[in-house]
Design a protein around this motif. Structure first.
Motif, PDB file in Angstrom:
ATOM      1  N   UNK A 112      -6.462   9.396  -6.931  1.00 37.90           N
ATOM      2  CA  UNK A 112      -7.102   8.872  -8.142  1.00 37.90           C
ATOM      3  C   UNK A 112      -6.681   9.662  -9.383  1.00 37.90           C
ATOM      4  N   UNK A 113      -6.588  10.967  -9.237  1.00 40.26           N
ATOM      5  CA  UNK A 113      -6.269  11.814 -10.384  1.00 40.26           C
ATOM      6  C   UNK A 113      -4.769  11.822 -10.726  1.00 40.26           C
ATOM      7  N   UNK A 114      -3.967  11.090  -9.964  1.00 40.13           N
ATOM      8  CA  UNK A 114      -2.525  11.076 -10.216  1.00 40.13           C
ATOM      9  C   UNK A 114      -1.986   9.717 -10.649  1.00 40.13           C
ATOM     10  N   UNK A 115      -2.855   8.749 -10.815  1.00 39.77           N
ATOM     11  CA  UNK A 115      -2.384   7.403 -11.092  1.00 39.77           C
ATOM     12  C   UNK A 115      -1.867   7.190 -12.513  1.00 39.77           C
ATOM     13  N   UNK A 116      -2.275   8.031 -13.457  1.00 36.60           N
ATOM     14  CA  UNK A 116      -1.770   7.875 -14.819  1.00 36.60           C
ATOM     15  C   UNK A 116      -0.307   8.271 -14.934  1.00 36.60           C
ATOM     16  N   UNK A 117       0.053   9.390 -14.276  1.00 34.89           N
ATOM     17  CA  UNK A 117       1.413   9.912 -14.464  1.00 34.89           C
ATOM     18  C   UNK A 117       2.338   9.668 -13.285  1.00 34.89           C
ATOM     19  N   UNK A 118       1.835   9.120 -12.194  1.00 38.73           N
ATOM     20  CA  UNK A 118       2.633   9.059 -10.971  1.00 38.73           C
ATOM     21  C   UNK A 118       2.768   7.638 -10.446  1.00 38.73           C
ATOM     22  N   UNK A 119       3.955   7.313  -9.920  1.00 40.28           N
ATOM     23  CA  UNK A 119       4.140   6.091  -9.143  1.00 40.28           C
ATOM     24  C   UNK A 119       3.967   6.491  -7.685  1.00 40.28           C
ATOM     25  N   UNK A 120       2.848   6.101  -7.095  1.00 42.87           N
ATOM     26  CA  UNK A 120       2.496   6.533  -5.741  1.00 42.87           C
ATOM     27  C   UNK A 120       2.678   5.393  -4.753  1.00 42.87           C
ATOM     28  N   UNK A 121       3.319   5.685  -3.626  1.00 41.70           N
ATOM     29  CA  UNK A 121       3.400   4.751  -2.513  1.00 41.70           C
ATOM     30  C   UNK A 121       2.937   5.505  -1.277  1.00 41.70           C
ATOM     31  N   UNK A 122       1.810   5.063  -0.702  1.00 42.63           N
ATOM     32  CA  UNK A 122       1.196   5.757   0.430  1.00 42.63           C
ATOM     33  C   UNK A 122       1.251   4.854   1.655  1.00 42.63           C
ATOM     34  N   UNK A 123       1.937   5.315   2.697  1.00 43.36           N
ATOM     35  CA  UNK A 123       2.226   4.453   3.843  1.00 43.36           C
ATOM     36  C   UNK A 123       1.888   5.134   5.153  1.00 43.36           C
ATOM     37  N   UNK A 124       1.410   4.329   6.107  1.00 42.75           N
ATOM     38  CA  UNK A 124       1.202   4.873   7.434  1.00 42.75           C
ATOM     39  C   UNK A 124       0.023   4.265   8.160  1.00 42.75           C
ATOM     40  N   UNK A 125      -0.483   5.038   9.111  1.00 42.03           N
ATOM     41  CA  UNK A 125      -1.599   4.638   9.956  1.00 42.03           C
ATOM     42  C   UNK A 125      -2.895   5.072   9.276  1.00 42.03           C
ATOM     43  N   UNK A 126      -3.556   4.117   8.600  1.00 42.32           N
ATOM     44  CA  UNK A 126      -4.798   4.410   7.885  1.00 42.32           C
ATOM     45  C   UNK A 126      -6.004   4.457   8.823  1.00 42.32           C
TER      46      UNK A 126
ATOM     47  N   UNK B 261      -4.383  -1.968  10.853  1.00 39.87           N
ATOM     48  CA  UNK B 261      -4.816  -0.630  10.416  1.00 39.87           C
ATOM     49  C   UNK B 261      -3.660   0.186   9.838  1.00 39.87           C
ATOM     50  N   UNK B 262      -2.472  -0.422   9.781  1.00 35.12           N
ATOM     51  CA  UNK B 262      -1.304   0.230   9.178  1.00 35.12           C
ATOM     52  C   UNK B 262      -1.008  -0.483   7.862  1.00 35.12           C
ATOM     53  N   UNK B 263      -0.860   0.295   6.794  1.00 35.18           N
ATOM     54  CA  UNK B 263      -0.736  -0.315   5.470  1.00 35.18           C
ATOM     55  C   UNK B 263       0.302   0.397   4.609  1.00 35.18           C
ATOM     56  N   UNK B 264       0.778  -0.343   3.617  1.00 33.85           N
ATOM     57  CA  UNK B 264       1.611   0.202   2.538  1.00 33.85           C
ATOM     58  C   UNK B 264       0.813  -0.024   1.257  1.00 33.85           C
ATOM     59  N   UNK B 265       0.382   1.057   0.613  1.00 36.81           N
ATOM     60  CA  UNK B 265      -0.508   0.940  -0.542  1.00 36.81           C
ATOM     61  C   UNK B 265       0.122   1.578  -1.786  1.00 36.81           C
ATOM     62  N   UNK B 266      -0.272   1.057  -2.963  1.00 34.00           N
ATOM     63  CA  UNK B 266       0.324   1.482  -4.224  1.00 34.00           C
ATOM     64  C   UNK B 266      -0.555   1.005  -5.375  1.00 34.00           C
TER      65      UNK B 266
END
Length: 265
Positions: free
Chosen positions: A168-182, A228-233
């Motif tokens: 949450x605190x990195x969304x202004x300055x960062x392009x985040x892609x979080x992938x895996x077994x959630x 339960x496996x996702x690619x989020x951004x």
């Protein structure tokens, strides 16, 4: 002779003019370059510590999809990532420092077509559960890649909330892609931790209702836990333009891989 020489001179000049015109037409303008789409074809795959297939067998199964980057969870340590990367033609590999929950050979790893840098381990309260982070650069845009394997059971929500707060605190300055077994599906109460942090799964952009689909258990459908496996951004910075759950003729893990073509906005 003068007439012939003049004919060939004119022919040469005409051909040269055509060649120059064609090359100018093919040259990209700064506007073209600015509007050129930046895409990354990615996948996430929990390989169940490679107990059902070797690195080479998994690599050969994934190679036809021409992924640019793959995040693995429950991956063996040692040279496993290098071997699967070599099989797939992806030469840049990173293996996380900590194995999930202290188990043997449950590392988070990243293999990539382009160089990786800025490696970090992000603790989820403690180092028994961490997220492996690296960065890459695509046409001047820096992207943060997170390879994850979330816990489940007692205390899991607090750990997932810890990482959600980090994102949450990195969304202004960062392009985040979080992938895996959630380890949760979109109907879970834990799902809102990440949507509240500003992220969505690729299924949203693709218009896929995954309610009746599953990524676990691929080897024993009677234990179905849904997707339960996702690619989020962050949808303000990235969108999925293609993607799916990867169905194999013979599954090589208890999880199914998920993939997406992501486009930067």
């Amino acid at each position: 002779m003068n007439i012939i020489r003049e004919f060939w001179n004119r022919t040469f000049l005409f051909a040269l003019g055509i060649a120059l015109f064609a090359s100018c037409g093919q040259k990209k303008t700064s506007a073209d370059e600015k509007n050129e789409k930046i895409q990354l074809k990615v996948a996430a795959y929990n390989v169940e510590f490679s107990k059902n297939a070797t690195a080479e067998e998994i690599g050969r199964a994934l190679k036809p999809y021409h992924f640019d980057l793959v995040c693995f969870s429950e991956a063996p340590g040692g040279d496993w990532a290098d071997r699967i990367g070599k099989t797939m033609g992806l030469t840049h590999t990173l293996v996380g420092r900590y194995s999930t929950a202290g188990h043997d050979d449950k590392y988070k790893s990243i293999i990539s077509k382009v160089p990786l840098y800025g490696y970090e381990e992000i603790p989820m309260t403690d180092t028994l559960h961490t997220v492996t982070k690296a960065k890459l650069m695509l046409k001047g845009r820096e992207i943060a890649i997170y390879s994850l394997h979330f816990p489940f059971g007692e205390g899991a929500t607090a750990k997932m909330a810890d990482f959600a707060d980090y994102l949450r605190h990195r969304q202004k300055e960062e392009i985040s892609i979080a992938m895996g077994d959630y380890n949760f599906n979109p109907t879970s109460s834990d799902y809102s931790l990440y949507t509240d942090a500003g992220l969505i799964p690729s299924w949203n952009d693709l218009g896929m209702d995954v309610t009746n689909l599953s990524t676990w258990n691929a080897l024993d459908p009677s234990q179905d836990e849904g997707v339960i496996d996702h690619i989020m951004y962050n949808p303000g910075k990235v969108k999925a333009v293609d993607g799916q759950i990867l169905e194999m003729e013979k599954h090589l893990s208890d999880h199914k891989a998920v993939w997406a073509v992501l486009e930067l906005k």
